[in-house]
Write a protein that holds these residues in place. Structure first.
Motif, mmCIF file in Angstrom:
data_model
loop_
_atom_site.group_PDB
_atom_site.id
_atom_site.type_symbol
_atom_site.label_atom_id
_atom_site.label_comp_id
_atom_site.label_asym_id
_atom_site.label_seq_id
_atom_site.Cartn_x
_atom_site.Cartn_y
_atom_site.Cartn_z
ATOM 1 N N ARG A 181 -28.472 53.779 84.415
ATOM 2 C CA ARG A 181 -29.412 53.581 83.308
ATOM 3 C C ARG A 181 -30.503 52.590 83.668
ATOM 4 N NH1 ARG A 181 -24.633 53.303 78.676
ATOM 5 N NH2 ARG A 181 -23.973 55.500 78.938
ATOM 6 N N LEU A 182 -30.163 51.583 84.440
ATOM 7 C CA LEU A 182 -31.179 50.646 84.924
ATOM 8 C C LEU A 182 -32.160 51.354 85.841
ATOM 9 C CD1 LEU A 182 -29.091 47.423 85.649
ATOM 10 C CD2 LEU A 182 -31.166 47.509 84.264
ATOM 11 N N MET A 192 -32.992 54.427 85.787
ATOM 12 C CA MET A 192 -33.839 55.311 84.984
ATOM 13 C C MET A 192 -34.938 54.523 84.277
ATOM 14 S SD MET A 192 -30.933 57.837 83.355
ATOM 15 C CE MET A 192 -32.107 58.657 82.265
ATOM 16 N N ARG A 193 -34.691 53.260 83.995
ATOM 17 C CA ARG A 193 -35.695 52.437 83.311
ATOM 18 C C ARG A 193 -36.842 52.027 84.227
ATOM 19 N NH1 ARG A 193 -34.000 48.305 78.657
ATOM 20 N NH2 ARG A 193 -32.547 49.610 77.476
ATOM 21 N N GLY A 194 -36.484 51.636 85.449
ATOM 22 C CA GLY A 194 -37.548 51.119 86.302
ATOM 23 C C GLY A 194 -37.401 51.409 87.775
ATOM 24 N N GLY A 195 -36.367 52.113 88.166
ATOM 25 C CA GLY A 195 -36.168 52.413 89.582
ATOM 26 C C GLY A 195 -35.537 51.247 90.321
ATOM 27 N N ARG A 196 -36.269 50.142 90.408
ATOM 28 C CA ARG A 196 -35.761 48.961 91.116
ATOM 29 C C ARG A 196 -35.532 47.831 90.105
ATOM 30 N NH1 ARG A 196 -40.420 48.727 95.685
ATOM 31 N NH2 ARG A 196 -41.580 48.240 93.789
ATOM 32 N N TYR A 197 -34.574 46.978 90.435
ATOM 33 C CA TYR A 197 -34.323 45.857 89.525
ATOM 34 C C TYR A 197 -33.745 44.662 90.269
ATOM 35 C CZ TYR A 197 -29.293 47.078 89.488
ATOM 36 O OH TYR A 197 -27.986 47.334 89.843
ATOM 37 N N ILE A 198 -33.967 43.507 89.687
ATOM 38 C CA ILE A 198 -33.346 42.258 90.149
ATOM 39 C C ILE A 198 -32.124 42.004 89.278
ATOM 40 C CG2 ILE A 198 -33.601 39.745 90.266
ATOM 41 C CD1 ILE A 198 -36.569 40.138 90.776
ATOM 42 N N ALA A 199 -31.015 41.616 89.899
ATOM 43 C CA ALA A 199 -29.868 41.127 89.141
ATOM 44 C C ALA A 199 -29.923 39.604 89.194
ATOM 45 C CB ALA A 199 -28.562 41.634 89.726
ATOM 46 N N LEU A 200 -30.109 38.987 88.049
ATOM 47 C CA LEU A 200 -30.214 37.532 87.946
ATOM 48 C C LEU A 200 -28.922 36.979 87.373
ATOM 49 C CD1 LEU A 200 -31.702 34.782 87.832
ATOM 50 C CD2 LEU A 200 -32.628 35.510 85.604
ATOM 51 N N HIS A 201 -28.194 36.231 88.210
ATOM 52 C CA HIS A 201 -26.986 35.562 87.698
ATOM 53 C C HIS A 201 -27.429 34.238 87.088
ATOM 54 C CE1 HIS A 201 -22.957 34.434 87.018
ATOM 55 N NE2 HIS A 201 -22.863 33.568 88.008
ATOM 56 N N ARG A 211 -42.539 34.941 80.726
ATOM 57 C CA ARG A 211 -43.068 35.313 82.041
ATOM 58 C C ARG A 211 -42.591 36.696 82.483
ATOM 59 N NH1 ARG A 211 -42.485 29.820 82.105
ATOM 60 N NH2 ARG A 211 -44.198 28.640 83.050
ATOM 61 N N PHE A 212 -41.364 37.041 82.080
ATOM 62 C CA PHE A 212 -40.786 38.330 82.465
ATOM 63 C C PHE A 212 -40.172 38.987 81.229
ATOM 64 C CE2 PHE A 212 -40.873 35.856 86.361
ATOM 65 C CZ PHE A 212 -41.374 36.767 87.280
ATOM 66 N N PRO A 213 -40.992 39.698 80.464
ATOM 67 C CA PRO A 213 -40.511 40.288 79.209
ATOM 68 C C PRO A 213 -39.520 41.433 79.388
ATOM 69 C CG PRO A 213 -42.771 40.970 79.662
ATOM 70 C CD PRO A 213 -42.437 39.926 80.678
ATOM 71 N N ASN A 214 -39.401 41.949 80.631
ATOM 72 C CA ASN A 214 -38.540 43.113 80.878
ATOM 73 C C ASN A 214 -37.118 42.680 81.240
ATOM 74 O OD1 ASN A 214 -38.468 45.852 80.730
ATOM 75 N ND2 ASN A 214 -39.487 46.243 82.668
ATOM 76 N N LEU A 215 -36.549 41.766 80.454
ATOM 77 C CA LEU A 215 -35.171 41.318 80.662
ATOM 78 C C LEU A 215 -34.215 42.285 79.981
ATOM 79 C CD1 LEU A 215 -35.247 37.447 80.023
ATOM 80 C CD2 LEU A 215 -35.409 38.645 82.202
ATOM 81 N N VAL A 216 -33.091 42.555 80.651
ATOM 82 C CA VAL A 216 -32.104 43.491 80.104
ATOM 83 C C VAL A 216 -30.713 42.885 80.217
ATOM 84 C CG1 VAL A 216 -31.143 45.814 80.252
ATOM 85 C CG2 VAL A 216 -33.532 45.440 80.835
#
Length: 511
Positions: A259-260, A262-271, A364-369
């Motif tokens: 699902r991630l 599908m939303r944007g292709g690439r993503y950062i996982a922020l712990h 700064r990064f509104p695309n948080l999930v």
């Protein structure tokens, strides 16, 4: 009488002035002619270029576009590209000298302690200890009394049958003690932290008087270094192959990753390790209100197994021992070069301060999930009040991310980094918290007036902190005795070279 001499002088002076004016006018005229000729030459030269550009406008535009595209590709590669693994690959097979499990009438029972990843690495250590001591390992009991109060059993979190079968050539594993041994006296043992193989060989004398040894704590019971190669590889087989998550966790974790994508292709996982317990334990109160700082102090005082009660928050932060705040994480990622549109999955529990504190990152990064936005209520219902199972979902999503960024070097951050190294040195950006605190304070004090200079310094500081192959770090200089083991890099944070190998000569990155 006329003064002819004076009259002659006057005429001479007048003539000189006239000649001077005449010469000046001539010079000006020549200068104007020269300028006019030069202007005509420049015009004719540029006219030729204009005609050439008009004849080939598409070629010129394409060349410019290609140049821009190349620049974008370089920037994109810096942000998302994994470091070169230099041909390194996982290697966990036993050597020819390895002795398989022989089976035994001696049994090891284990009480795992801590959160999910502290238990995972501890269980992997206990697999190796059981092999060294020639014992049958009983499926470990999980910690139900820690901060998270999770009642999950081993089979709730891990695929129990897979665990037993995967390690059957290494250690005999059973689900429960035989009934005839349930009431026999057991040797309760606190094995010493970071112990050698020789230590556990000595502990085998306990079998003379006991058939069952109960291990009270499982975390960090084996040394990081100086163990036989086959023991180190057994630890890797246990952690990376045998301790697979249970089917329900694996299934939902995969769905959330899809699902991630599908939303944007690439993503950062922020712990984002900014939960209440972590701030209370570390004594970090920077950016908090007085009331919040007092709440954390009370929590620390009331937690008996936290030995250090009085902590100087300022010294902690300047020493790099505090988690980055949500605001600092936002500034950091922006300085590294990630655009505001970047998709970021937040792998975390409840953030202390809630949405108000998260807003400093989201601005700064509104695309948080969060997982709550990816999964349905029905899907997450089974994970309610089971923090370790929920953390397992975060672990899967973090392992599969394009980039992993931990805000603090806790148990999960170290475990994920090590696993990503094992899987091919996937990109992991580890913030230099001590160096960043200095830069943040300089930025706050106006010493970095231009964002570009601050960004340059951040990028330079982190160019060799992105998960490239390197040797495991040893103890800090000057520290002796058992204390030195605390300063070593964890084996599970960087299982190179024992579990990651190549026939080629590899040039290591110096950190």
């Amino acid at each position: 009488m006329v003064n002819y001499r004076g009259s002659s002088l006057m005429r001479t002076s007048s003539t000189a002035k006239f000649l001077s004016r005449k010469q000046s006018t001539t010079t000006i005229a020549i200068y104007i002619i020269f300028l006019f000729a030069f202007s005509i030459f420049v015009f004719l030269f540029n006219a030729g270029n204009i005609v050439e550009d008009q004849q080939n406008p598409i070629i010129s535009h394409e060349s410019h576009s290609q140049s821009q595209s190349q620049l974008l590709q370089v920037a994109d590669e810096e942000l998302w590209g994994a470091p070169s693994s230099h041909g390194l690959r996982p290697c966990v097979k036993p050597t020819s000298r390895y002795k398989a499990a022989q089976g035994s009438g001696h049994y090891l029972t284990v009480k795992s302690n801590g959160g999910l990843n502290q238990m995972r690495t501890g269980i992997s250590d206990m697999v190796a200890v059981a092999h060294i001591m020639n014992a049958t390992l009983v499926i470990p009991q999980l910690d139900k009394r820690s901060f998270w109060q999770d009642s999950s059993t081993f089979s709730d979190i891990f695929d129990e049958l897979h665990f037993i079968k995967t390690l059957q050539g290494d250690v005999r594993i059973i689900r429960e003690l035989p009934k005839e041994l349930e009431l026999v006296p057991r040797a309760r043992k606190h094995f010493t932290s970071w112990s050698s193989m020789g230590y556990y060989k000595e502990m085998m004398h306990l079998w003379e008087d006991h058939q069952v040894i109960h291990v009270v704590k499982s975390d960090s019971r084996l040394a990081n270094n100086d163990l036989p190669l086959d023991i180190q590889r057994l630890r890797c087989r246990a952690l990376y192959h045998a301790l697979r998550f249970s089917p329900p966790i694996q299934s939902l974790g995969k769905k959330l990753v899809d699902r991630l994508r599908m939303r944007g292709g690439r993503y950062i996982a922020l712990h984002l390790r900014y939960e209440k317990d972590m701030l209370a334990f570390t004594g970090c109160t920077y950016g908090l209100t007085d009331a919040e700082a007092e709440e954390l102090r009370i929590m620390r005082d009331n937690t008996k197994h936290w030995k250090i009660k009085e902590i100087n928050s300022t010294e902690q932060r300047l020493g790099g021992f505090c988690p980055l705040t949500p605001k600092e994480v936002g500034i950091f990622l922006q300085a590294v070069g990630y655009p505001p549109s970047t998709l970021i999955y937040v792998a975390a529990g409840e953030i202390y301060g809630g949405d108000a504190r998260l807003s400093e990152l989201m601005s700064r990064f509104p695309n948080l999930v969060f997982k709550e936005q990816l999964a349905t209520e029905k899907e997450l219902k089974a994970f309610a009040k089971h923090a370790s199972q929920s953390a397992a979902l975060d672990y899967i999503i973090s392992i599969e991310s394009d980039v992993f960024v931990p805000s603090y070097s806790g148990n999960m951050a170290r475990a994920v980094e090590g696993h990503r190294r094992f899987l091919g040195h996937r990109k992991t950006i580890t913030p230099d918290r001590k160096g960043l605190v200095r830069l943040f304070d300089e930025l706050e004090g106006g010493q970095h007036r231009e964002a570009s200079s601050f960004s340059y310094l951040v990028r330079q500081t982190h160019k060799n902190r992105q998960g490239a192959p390197r040797k495991r770090k040893g103890p800090s200089p000057g520290i002796k005795g058992k204390a030195r083991f605390r300063t070593e890099e964890s084996f599970y944070e960087n299982p190179f070279p024992e579990c990651i190998c190549s026939s080629k000569v590899v040039k290591m990155v110096k950190n």
